[in-house]
Design a protein around this motif. Structure first.
Motif, PDB file in Angstrom:
ATOM      1  N   ARG A   1      11.252   6.813  -1.429  1.00  0.00           N
ATOM      2  CA  ARG A   1      11.139   8.158  -2.262  1.00  0.00           C
ATOM      3  C   ARG A   1       9.774   8.619  -2.011  1.00  0.00           C
ATOM      4  O   ARG A   1       9.416   9.849  -2.028  1.00  0.00           O
ATOM      5  N   GLU A   2       8.812   7.824  -2.454  1.00  0.00           N
ATOM      6  CA  GLU A   2       7.327   8.217  -2.548  1.00  0.00           C
ATOM      7  C   GLU A   2       6.777   8.606  -1.186  1.00  0.00           C
ATOM      8  O   GLU A   2       5.825   9.286  -1.015  1.00  0.00           O
TER       9      GLU A   2
ATOM     10  N   ILE B   1       2.430   8.196  -7.821  1.00  0.00           N
ATOM     11  CA  ILE B   1       2.195   7.538  -6.502  1.00  0.00           C
ATOM     12  C   ILE B   1       0.720   7.430  -6.175  1.00  0.00           C
ATOM     13  O   ILE B   1       0.276   6.344  -5.717  1.00  0.00           O
TER      14      ILE B   1
ATOM     15  N   VAL C   1       4.838  12.061  -0.453  1.00  0.00           N
ATOM     16  CA  VAL C   1       3.725  12.114   0.287  1.00  0.00           C
ATOM     17  C   VAL C   1       3.785  12.857   1.774  1.00  0.00           C
ATOM     18  O   VAL C   1       2.746  13.959   2.169  1.00  0.00           O
TER      19      VAL C   1
ATOM     20  N   LYS D   1      -1.428  -0.344   1.931  1.00  0.00           N
ATOM     21  CA  LYS D   1      -1.779  -1.102   0.613  1.00  0.00           C
ATOM     22  C   LYS D   1      -0.950  -0.429  -0.523  1.00  0.00           C
ATOM     23  O   LYS D   1      -0.993  -1.085  -1.809  1.00  0.00           O
ATOM     24  N   SER D   2      -0.609   0.648  -0.372  1.00  0.00           N
ATOM     25  CA  SER D   2      -0.204   1.526  -1.437  1.00  0.00           C
ATOM     26  C   SER D   2       1.204   1.303  -2.186  1.00  0.00           C
ATOM     27  O   SER D   2       1.339   1.303  -3.428  1.00  0.00           O
ATOM     28  N   GLY D   3       1.967   0.285  -1.517  1.00  0.00           N
ATOM     29  CA  GLY D   3       3.134  -0.138  -2.272  1.00  0.00           C
ATOM     30  C   GLY D   3       4.164   0.798  -2.455  1.00  0.00           C
ATOM     31  O   GLY D   3       5.019   0.843  -3.377  1.00  0.00           O
ATOM     32  N   TRP D   4       4.311   2.075  -2.065  1.00  0.00           N
ATOM     33  CA  TRP D   4       5.098   3.105  -2.088  1.00  0.00           C
ATOM     34  C   TRP D   4       6.479   2.956  -1.805  1.00  0.00           C
ATOM     35  O   TRP D   4       6.958   2.056  -0.747  1.00  0.00           O
ATOM     36  N   SER D   5       7.406   3.346  -2.486  1.00  0.00           N
ATOM     37  CA  SER D   5       8.850   3.197  -2.260  1.00  0.00           C
ATOM     38  C   SER D   5       9.182   4.302  -1.120  1.00  0.00           C
ATOM     39  O   SER D   5       8.367   5.254  -0.845  1.00  0.00           O
TER      40      SER D   5
ATOM     41  N   LYS E   1      -0.378   4.103  -8.690  1.00  0.00           N
ATOM     42  CA  LYS E   1       0.071   2.653  -8.121  1.00  0.00           C
ATOM     43  C   LYS E   1      -0.634   2.289  -6.848  1.00  0.00           C
ATOM     44  O   LYS E   1      -0.355   1.202  -6.327  1.00  0.00           O
ATOM     45  N   SER E   2      -1.288   2.903  -6.112  1.00  0.00           N
ATOM     46  CA  SER E   2      -1.774   2.785  -4.776  1.00  0.00           C
ATOM     47  C   SER E   2      -2.971   1.760  -4.822  1.00  0.00           C
ATOM     48  O   SER E   2      -3.062   0.894  -3.666  1.00  0.00           O
ATOM     49  N   GLY E   3      -3.626   1.552  -6.110  1.00  0.00           N
ATOM     50  CA  GLY E   3      -4.438   0.247  -5.963  1.00  0.00           C
ATOM     51  C   GLY E   3      -5.994   0.609  -4.868  1.00  0.00           C
ATOM     52  O   GLY E   3      -6.200  -0.316  -4.563  1.00  0.00           O
ATOM     53  N   TRP E   4      -6.145   1.869  -4.793  1.00  0.00           N
ATOM     54  CA  TRP E   4      -7.049   2.263  -3.774  1.00  0.00           C
ATOM     55  C   TRP E   4      -8.522   1.874  -4.340  1.00  0.00           C
ATOM     56  O   TRP E   4      -8.917   1.966  -5.758  1.00  0.00           O
TER      57      TRP E   4
ATOM     58  N   GLU F   1     -12.013   4.246  -0.800  1.00  0.00           N
ATOM     59  CA  GLU F   1     -10.609   4.546  -0.385  1.00  0.00           C
ATOM     60  C   GLU F   1     -10.113   5.857  -0.838  1.00  0.00           C
ATOM     61  O   GLU F   1      -9.645   6.791  -0.136  1.00  0.00           O
TER      62      GLU F   1
ATOM     63  N   THR G   1       5.561  12.856 -10.550  1.00  0.00           N
ATOM     64  CA  THR G   1       5.712  11.803  -9.333  1.00  0.00           C
ATOM     65  C   THR G   1       4.495  11.665  -8.601  1.00  0.00           C
ATOM     66  O   THR G   1       4.309  10.464  -8.221  1.00  0.00           O
ATOM     67  N   LEU G   2       3.976  12.773  -8.281  1.00  0.00           N
ATOM     68  CA  LEU G   2       2.895  12.576  -7.610  1.00  0.00           C
ATOM     69  C   LEU G   2       1.367  11.705  -7.962  1.00  0.00           C
ATOM     70  O   LEU G   2       0.856  10.777  -7.599  1.00  0.00           O
TER      71      LEU G   2
ATOM     72  N   ILE H   1      -5.551   1.813   3.778  1.00  0.00           N
ATOM     73  CA  ILE H   1      -5.202   2.770   2.802  1.00  0.00           C
ATOM     74  C   ILE H   1      -3.754   2.916   2.480  1.00  0.00           C
ATOM     75  O   ILE H   1      -3.201   2.886   1.480  1.00  0.00           O
ATOM     76  N   PHE H   2      -2.751   3.234   3.404  1.00  0.00           N
ATOM     77  CA  PHE H   2      -1.661   3.516   3.358  1.00  0.00           C
ATOM     78  C   PHE H   2      -0.716   2.284   3.216  1.00  0.00           C
ATOM     79  O   PHE H   2       0.320   2.345   2.455  1.00  0.00           O
TER      80      PHE H   2
END
Lengths: 242, 242
Positions: free
Chosen positions: A222-223, B213, A227, A216-220, B216-219, B223, B209-210, A213-214
């Motif tokens: 900053r993101e 986040i 989290v 695949k998130s594509g987070w930067s 964009k996760s694509g869950w 998930e 921001t949240l 799950i985490f």
């Protein structure tokens, strides 16, 4: 415009020095030079590697050795696992072409994991990746060895390498994998504290699900930080707003 | 529509039985089964071939041996020569992809010639072909062995054949946006309870921001549910595991 970086080739627990040498040769044929070796069975350097590299010594000389896969991929934000499809993991499965296209169109540092000769990658190694890459082979005779898998993926990458047009410049880059590990570790601790992993027989599977799950998130970066702040907040005491 | 016939692989004056075996293995991985051997240096059958074929024995058993290249290709109407570009011949030079496309779009019997390990194809062998096929490699390190050349061309051919079906099992679809809203709402409530949004002047920006986040996760739905369970767990009381 910045070119997309070349993927690193990560050999996970390789057994024979000969095969490490052959993989180096396969890489250099298609312009890949960065090899990382995780816990090689027979140590490193390995005297059997050089003769099999057929002149690709520079790849072996520059190879870096790591104790764990996590350490080896800590600076990569796009990790691919070369393996057959896994029933135990719900993950994207890419063709070599699709992987090459992704790598070439991104400015994120990437790497490709290859497992030990006999057994291939363990589930926990694969779970680190954003996608599985599978070479479609004869269903009645699948017998790709390590160097062959490396050469096919290196070849596909090389076909795309000159086309590299990174369109994602304005976006925040995906966080390096090490930062994601920090987040996953923090969450894991918090969940253990809360007794989330229950029953114990399901713990491993649950951990793999969360990791996917985490990952695949594509987070930067900053993101990821945001989290982590969220997790801290959720764990903290209730506070009244003033 | 008739399927295009599979190309035959023609090994011209191969030296080592081991390499003939490896070529057979490379072929069968991608569904090619017809090997033709021209004047093998050490005769045929060769006891070194079998062990290197790693189970691709059927290719070796069915291999046919010829005295000359002309005899070996007599029934083929599209002949390709795997070699580097030749200054001594004015001929089309194709990429592996272009060759594969030609073969797949034609009902003509075809074959691909590969030269001896050390020296490669002679000019007179190449001259029999309609085109040269060259794998583009690192100009500073070109070191493809026989089996590697075979596997790369067999792989390209297979991509055009029915093996090329893209990964079949669809990924879990991304969750409908409503489910994501449910997750974001749940998290928002939890964070309000914990006094996370502070100072009030920043609340709107933090919420945005949240939202980014999680959007964009694509869950997948599964998930999203798992993450909702995580939030519940983090909000709950600490529990000891029994």
């Amino acid at each position: 415009m910045e070119a997309s970086p070349k993927p690193a080739i990560v050999l996970v627990r390789p057994q024979l020095g000969q095969n490490i040498g052959k993989a180096a040769r396969a890489m250099l044929n298609f312009g890949l030079t960065e090899m990382r070796i995780v816990a090689p069975r027979d140590g490193w350097p390995n005297p059997d590697a050089g003769p099999s590299a057929s002149g690709a010594d520079i790849v072996l000389e520059r190879a870096r050795v790591f104790d764990t896969v996590k350490q080896a991929v800590a600076d990569c934000s796009a990790i691919y696992a070369s393996t057959v499809r896994r029933r135990d993991l719900v993950m994207p499965v890419l063709s070599p072409e699709a992987m090459a296209k992704e790598i070439a169109s991104s400015s994120a540092p990437s790497c490709i994991l290859f497992g030990p000769e006999r057994s291939g990658l363990e589930t926990e190694d694969v779970a680190l990746a954003k996608a599985i890459v599978t070479v479609p082979i004869n269903p009645d005779f699948g017998s790709l060895n390590l160097a062959q898998a490396v050469i096919l993926l290196a070849y596909e990458w090389s076909k795309r390498s000159e086309l590299a047009v990174p369109p994602d410049k304005p976006l925040e880059p995906v966080a390096p994998h090490g930062e994601l590990e920090g987040l996953i570790g923090q969450l894991d601790e918090a969940l253990v504290e809360k007794g989330y992993f229950h029953p114990p027989s399901r713990t491993e599977a649950t951990r793999n699900t969360l990791r996917t799950i985490f990952t695949k998130s594509g987070w930067s970066s900053r993101e990821v930080k945001a989290v982590r702040g969220v997790i801290r907040a959720l764990m903290g005491p209730e506070r009244r707003r003033d």
